[in-house]
Enzyme design. Structure first.
Site, short mmCIF file in Angstrom:
data_model
loop_
_atom_site.label_atom_id
_atom_site.label_comp_id
_atom_site.label_asym_id
_atom_site.label_seq_id
_atom_site.Cartn_x
_atom_site.Cartn_y
_atom_site.Cartn_z
N HIS A 18 5.01 -24.32 -32.27
CA HIS A 18 4.89 -25.57 -33.03
C HIS A 18 3.47 -26.11 -32.95
O HIS A 18 2.92 -26.57 -33.96
CB HIS A 18 5.83 -26.65 -32.45
CG HIS A 18 7.29 -26.38 -32.61
ND1 HIS A 18 8.16 -26.40 -31.55
CD2 HIS A 18 8.04 -26.11 -33.70
CE1 HIS A 18 9.39 -26.16 -31.98
NE2 HIS A 18 9.35 -25.97 -33.29
N LYS A 42 23.66 -32.13 -34.94
CA LYS A 42 23.09 -31.11 -34.04
C LYS A 42 23.06 -31.62 -32.61
O LYS A 42 22.53 -32.70 -32.35
CB LYS A 42 21.65 -30.80 -34.48
CG LYS A 42 21.47 -29.42 -35.06
CD LYS A 42 19.99 -29.12 -35.23
CE LYS A 42 19.72 -27.91 -36.08
NZ LYS A 42 18.29 -27.73 -36.35
N ARG A 91 8.28 -17.49 -39.27
CA ARG A 91 8.13 -16.48 -38.22
C ARG A 91 8.52 -15.09 -38.70
O ARG A 91 7.86 -14.11 -38.42
CB ARG A 91 9.00 -16.83 -37.01
CG ARG A 91 8.41 -17.91 -36.14
CD ARG A 91 9.45 -18.55 -35.29
NE ARG A 91 10.40 -19.28 -36.12
CZ ARG A 91 11.33 -20.08 -35.63
NH1 ARG A 91 11.48 -20.21 -34.34
NH2 ARG A 91 12.12 -20.73 -36.44
N SER A 129 12.52 -22.73 -29.94
CA SER A 129 13.00 -23.67 -28.93
C SER A 129 14.24 -23.11 -28.24
O SER A 129 14.40 -23.24 -27.02
CB SER A 129 13.34 -25.02 -29.57
OG SER A 129 12.21 -25.57 -30.19
P1 ADP Z 1 14.21 -27.01 -37.46
O1 ADP Z 1 15.51 -27.31 -36.79
O2 ADP Z 1 13.82 -28.00 -38.50
O3 ADP Z 1 14.01 -25.57 -37.91
P2 ADP Z 1 12.38 -26.44 -35.29
O4 ADP Z 1 11.92 -27.40 -34.27
O5 ADP Z 1 13.17 -25.27 -34.83
O6 ADP Z 1 13.14 -27.32 -36.33
O7 ADP Z 1 11.14 -25.90 -36.12
C1 ADP Z 1 10.27 -26.76 -36.80
C2 ADP Z 1 9.28 -25.96 -37.63
O8 ADP Z 1 8.45 -25.18 -36.77
C3 ADP Z 1 9.94 -24.95 -38.58
O9 ADP Z 1 9.16 -24.90 -39.75
C4 ADP Z 1 9.85 -23.66 -37.83
O10 ADP Z 1 9.85 -22.56 -38.71
C5 ADP Z 1 8.51 -23.82 -37.16
N1 ADP Z 1 8.38 -22.99 -35.97
C6 ADP Z 1 9.18 -22.97 -34.88
N2 ADP Z 1 8.75 -22.06 -33.99
C7 ADP Z 1 7.64 -21.49 -34.53
C8 ADP Z 1 6.75 -20.45 -34.13
N3 ADP Z 1 6.92 -19.80 -32.98
N4 ADP Z 1 5.74 -20.12 -34.96
C9 ADP Z 1 5.60 -20.76 -36.14
N5 ADP Z 1 6.40 -21.73 -36.59
C10 ADP Z 1 7.41 -22.09 -35.80
#
Ligand code: ADP
Length: 165
Positions: A18, A42, A91, A129
């Site tokens: 992130h 969630k 990703r 996460s």
């Molecule tokens: P959501 O539940 O909205 O997907 P996340 O917190 O899981 O929320 O992810 C938020 C954003 O960060 C999303 O666009 C996700 O694709 C991106 N993201 C999460 N992990 C990574 C990573 N390792 N590399 C690039 N982008 C990421």
């Protein structure tokens, strides 16, 4: 015109993946809102307050960001802060379907709001996460994957769970 972007997510908790997306966004846009989306359906490990605090502490070297949260629709939040762009990370191919759906729905709700995608750095392509929480639960070392404040919080939540001091 000031270019304003939103980086939304659950951030439960924020990872180095992130942070990479955020750091790359602040170079392109004048101002970036990092928005914790509080989806009441969630179930999360950390509260909104905790998730926001982790983000604040991990981004306090960036001057053009603000950490916020919303319980409403992303398009409504974008309107409120006058953002023109939503930034999301990609990703793997598996992210694509969901992201296409979200971007299409947001476009339907607001034609003016664009979604930009940033490709993950290869070294973060496996990072999420969920995987971090799972690793931490089994007491694997996550210090290279998340900011220090997060690894400390995960260790503390584990101590509670496993009853260790
Ligand atoms: P959501 O539940 O909205 O997907 P996340 O917190 O899981 O929320 O992810 C938020 C954003 O960060 C999303 O666009 C996700 O694709 C991106 N993201 C999460 N992990 C990574 C990573 N390792 N590399 C690039 N982008 C990421």
């Amino acid at each position: 015109m000031r270019k304003i972007a939103i980086v939304p997510g659950s951030f439960d908790p924020i990872t180095n993946g992130h942070i990479d997306i955020i750091e790359r966004s602040v170079k392109i846009f004048d101002y970036v809102y990092i928005v914790v989306m509080n989806n009441v359906i969630k179930k999360t490990l950390f509260s909104v307050t905790e998730r926001m605090e982790f983000i604040k502490q991990s981004t306090n070297d960036l001057t053009n960001v603000q950490v916020d949260y919303t319980e409403g629709l992303l398009v409504e939040y974008a309107k409120k802060v006058q953002a023109q762009v939503v930034v999301r990370g990609l990703r793997a191919v598996s992210d694509f379907e969901y992201e296409l759906q979200m971007a299409s729905i947001n476009r339907l709700l607001n034609e003016q709001l664009e979604t930009f995608f940033v490709m993950t750095k290869t070294k973060y392509s496996f990072l999420s996460s969920s995987i971090v929480k799972e690793m931490a639960y089994y007491q694997a070392d996550v210090t290279d994957l998340v900011p220090e404040v997060v690894s400390a919080a995960l260790a503390a939540s584990n101590t509670k769970k496993h009853g260790k001091i």
